[in-house]
Design a protein around this motif. Sequence first.
Motif, PDB file in Angstrom:
ATOM      1  N   ILE A  26       1.409  13.993  -0.035  1.00 31.98           N
ATOM      2  CA  ILE A  26       0.180  13.714  -0.785  1.00 31.98           C
ATOM      3  C   ILE A  26      -0.597  15.004  -1.052  1.00 31.98           C
ATOM      4  O   ILE A  26      -1.074  15.239  -2.165  1.00 31.98           O
ATOM      5  CB  ILE A  26      -0.699  12.686  -0.025  1.00 31.98           C
ATOM      6  CG1 ILE A  26       0.013  11.327  -0.019  1.00 31.98           C
ATOM      7  CG2 ILE A  26      -2.080  12.559  -0.676  1.00 31.98           C
ATOM      8  CD1 ILE A  26      -0.708  10.236   0.741  1.00 31.98           C
ATOM      9  N   ASP A  31       0.841  -1.173   0.000  1.00 32.71           N
ATOM     10  CA  ASP A  31       0.000   0.000   0.000  1.00 32.71           C
ATOM     11  C   ASP A  31       0.892   1.245   0.000  1.00 32.71           C
ATOM     12  O   ASP A  31       1.366   1.680   1.035  1.00 32.71           O
ATOM     13  CB  ASP A  31      -0.900  -0.030   1.233  1.00 32.71           C
ATOM     14  CG  ASP A  31      -1.770   1.203   1.292  1.00 32.71           C
ATOM     15  OD1 ASP A  31      -1.714   2.005   0.343  1.00 32.71           O
ATOM     16  OD2 ASP A  31      -2.486   1.349   2.282  1.00 32.71           O
ATOM     17  N   GLN A  44       0.140   4.197  -0.627  1.00 32.92           N
ATOM     18  CA  GLN A  44      -0.495   5.395  -0.061  1.00 32.92           C
ATOM     19  C   GLN A  44       0.084   5.683   1.318  1.00 32.92           C
ATOM     20  O   GLN A  44       0.218   6.820   1.726  1.00 32.92           O
ATOM     21  CB  GLN A  44      -2.016   5.174   0.082  1.00 32.92           C
ATOM     22  CG  GLN A  44      -2.735   5.029  -1.229  1.00 32.92           C
ATOM     23  CD  GLN A  44      -3.199   6.359  -1.793  1.00 32.92           C
ATOM     24  OE1 GLN A  44      -2.838   7.414  -1.290  1.00 32.92           O
ATOM     25  NE2 GLN A  44      -3.978   6.301  -2.845  1.00 32.92           N
ATOM     26  N   HIS A  45       0.435   4.605   2.040  1.00 31.40           N
ATOM     27  CA  HIS A  45       0.993   4.810   3.379  1.00 31.40           C
ATOM     28  C   HIS A  45       2.468   5.137   3.343  1.00 31.40           C
ATOM     29  O   HIS A  45       3.046   5.545   4.337  1.00 31.40           O
ATOM     30  CB  HIS A  45       0.729   3.581   4.255  1.00 31.40           C
ATOM     31  CG  HIS A  45      -0.694   3.520   4.705  1.00 31.40           C
ATOM     32  ND1 HIS A  45      -1.550   2.520   4.327  1.00 31.40           N
ATOM     33  CD2 HIS A  45      -1.410   4.374   5.454  1.00 31.40           C
ATOM     34  CE1 HIS A  45      -2.737   2.762   4.832  1.00 31.40           C
ATOM     35  NE2 HIS A  45      -2.686   3.875   5.513  1.00 31.40           N
ATOM     36  N   LEU A  78      -0.308   6.638  -6.778  1.00 37.36           N
ATOM     37  CA  LEU A  78      -1.144   7.777  -6.394  1.00 37.36           C
ATOM     38  C   LEU A  78      -1.724   8.471  -7.627  1.00 37.36           C
ATOM     39  O   LEU A  78      -2.869   8.923  -7.636  1.00 37.36           O
ATOM     40  CB  LEU A  78      -0.305   8.773  -5.571  1.00 37.36           C
ATOM     41  CG  LEU A  78      -1.039   9.975  -4.992  1.00 37.36           C
ATOM     42  CD1 LEU A  78      -2.096   9.525  -3.990  1.00 37.36           C
ATOM     43  CD2 LEU A  78      -0.065  10.927  -4.313  1.00 37.36           C
TER      44      LEU A  78
END
Lengths: 461, 173
Positions: free
Chosen positions: B20, B10, B12-13, B62
Motif C-alpha cells: 500500500i 475488504d 484493503q486488508h 485502493l
Amino acid sequence: MNDAFVSSSICPLTQWADVRQPLDFDGYCQHGGYQGAKSALLEHSPNEVLELVKNSGLKGRGGAGFPTGMKWSFVPMFDANDGNAPENKYLVANADEMEPGTFKDRLLLEGIPHQLVEAMIIAAFTIGANKAYIFLRGEYHLAAKRLQQAINEAYQHNWLGDKIQGSTFSLELYVHSSAGRYICGEETALINALEGKRANPRAKPPFPQVAGLFGKPTIVNNVETLSNLPHILKNGVDWFQAIAPESDAGSKIYGACGRVKIPGLWELPMGATLREVLFDHAGGMQDGLTFRGLLPGGASTDFLVAEHLDTPMDYDSIAKVGSRLGTGGLIVLDNKNCPVAMVLNLMRFFAQESCGWCTPCRDGTPWAVEILTRIENGHGKVEDLDSLNKLCDFMWIGKTHCALAPGAVEPLRSALKYFHDDFLEHIEHGCCHYNPTSVAKRTHVATAALKSQSRAMQGGQ
Amino acid sequence: METIDTITIDYQHYLTASEIAAIEHEASIMETREAAGIEALKVVQNHRGWVSDDSLYAISDLLAMPVAQLEGVATFYNLIYRQAVGEHVIHLCDSIACHLTDMNGVLEAIKQHLQIDYGQTTQDGKFTLLSNACLGGCDKAPVMMIGSMHYEQLTPDRAVEILQQLANQELPS
Ligand SMILES: Cc1cc2nc3c(=O)[nH]c(=O)nc-3n(C[C@H](O)[C@H](O)[C@H](O)COP(=O)(O)O)c2cc1C
Ligand code: SF4
Ligand code: FES
C-alpha cells in the motif's frame, strides 16, 4: 567561456557516457555538466531559449525528424516562471525505446543519466512546465536505477525542486517505468499510458502540444533529442551547426546490428554515409558473409541495398532514396539469412504490438504474417504477392490513427521490390533455400514423389 | 421480495502495508489515482509473482477505479502476468537482430533443456518461458532477460549454463 567546458565537437552526447559506471553529480559537473541549464535559467528568458533551439535546426531523433523548436512553439506560451502560471504544462522524455534494432537511448540513459536530467530542466523551463516525466520502458531496469540516482542528486543540489538555483523556476521530475508495449512509444498512446488508461493512441487533433497529459499542453521528446540541449545552450547555435555543416545540424548516434563484424553505436556528425557506418565503424560483414541490404533506422523503415550505400544518413537524403532515417540504427541483412524470414519476423512483431484500434492494422498485420508464413514454408502462390502489395496499400499513411501500420508496411513493400526473386524462388521451389531443413523436406517430398511415380510407371509396364 | 446475498470483501486488508505504501507513493506523484495503475500492478507482482483476480480487485479498490479498466491495462502489457508463473521468468528476445544472429538455436536449446514450450512452466515451478520484443541489446544479440538481469551474446550452451546456475541457486531464506 572556460575551454574545458566546450563539448567535444565530434560526440558531445556520448563523450562522457560510460555504461559501466556513469558520472555522478560531481563528476558530471567537472565535465561541464549543468552549465547549459545554468545558462538557460540565469541568463535567458524562455523565449530566448526557444529561439536558440529553433535556430539550431535541431530535429527530433525519435523517428519522425520533426524540428524541435517548431514543435515547442505550438505550446501556448504563458509564463510558468512568474509563479502565477494559469495552469500546468508537462514535459515527457520518451524513453520507451522498443523499436527492434534500436538501442541508442539506452546508452544515454545508462551511461550519462545526468545529461538527460539537465536537458529536461532546460526543455521544461522553455515551455513553462513544472512537472516532467521520463517514460521508461519496463525492461530497462539498470536505467531506472541510474536515472533515479541522478534525479535524487539533482534534488540534493537544487537542480530540481523549488526555485532552482535561485531562479523563479521550479520543476518536479519523475521516472515512470512502463510494462512492455511498443505502442506506448507513440506519443499519444504514451500519454494515455501515463494517465493509467489502456495505451491506445489518440485521434489528432487536438495535438498534445495543446491538449495532452491530463488535458494540459504536453511536449513529448525523444531522449536523444533532449540530450542535445545542454550542449546547444553551452556552446551556441553556430557550434551546433558546424558539427555537420552540410547536413541536418548536430551529431547523431548511429548503430548497427545483424551479422556485421563490430555491432555497436557511434556518435558521428549528422550525415555520415551508410557506407561509413557499415564499413568504417561496424567493420563490414562477418567473415564468409556478404551484404544483401539494410534497414537504415530501425524495424519500421524501408530496405536499402548496395546501390544506396553512399547516401548520407540525414533525414532528407535517406528520404530521397525511398526510406527513412528513423532512429539511425542499421539492421543489416547478410546473404545467408532469408529476406522473407526477416520480413516475417518484423511483421510478426508489428502484428503482436498493434493496439487493435484500426481495422487495417488489427487485421492487416496478422494477415500479412499468415501469407508470409505460407511463402516462407514453401506453400506460397504467385497471387500471394499481389495480396501482400494490396495489404501495403490498405495499411499506408492516412488509413490508420498512428504510424505503426505504415511502419509495418515499409520493410515489406521494399522487400517485395528488392528481394522479389527470393519471394518467387520460395513460391516456385516450394521451400526456403536459406533453410537446409526446408530444402531437405522439399527434396524428400520430391524424391518420394519421383519414386512413387517411377513405381507407378514400372507397375504400368 | 427476494434479496440477493452480496459479500463485501475488504481488499484493503488483502494488500500488505508495504504494498500500500509503494502504491500510495506512486499515486501521490500523479494527478489522478488511476494513473498509478500500472505501477500498482507492478508493485503487487513484485511481491507476489503475478497478478491474481483478487489482487486486481484489491488494487482497483485502493485506486478507486473500475476493475474492468484496470484489467484492460493489466492485459495490455507484456510484463504483467495474469497467470501464475515460475520462480524465474525467461524473456527470450525474438526480434530481428536476435533472429539474424540465430536466437532460434538458443530457443531450441532452452526448450530441450527445460522440456517446455513458450508460455509453459517447468513442473518444479522453477522456470517459465516467454518471448519478448527487442530488449535493446541488439549489438550483443541474442539476448534474454530473467528478472532484472539481461544476458547477452548467448549461445545455446551458454543459455543452458545460465539456467543451470539459476536452478542451483539457493533461495534467500
Ligand atoms: C508505434 C510507434 C512507436 C514509437 N516509439 C517511440 C519510442 O520508443 N521512442 C521515441 O522517442 N519515439 C517513438 N515514437 C515516435 C513518437 O511518437 C514521437 O514522434 C517522438 O517521441 C517525438 O520525439 P522527437 O520529436 O524528439 O523525435 C513512436 C512512434 C510510433 C508510431
Ligand atoms: S495503426 Fe495500429 S497501432 Fe496505430 S492506432 Fe491503429 S491499430 Fe493501433
Ligand atoms: S532484437 Fe533482440 S535485443 Fe534487439
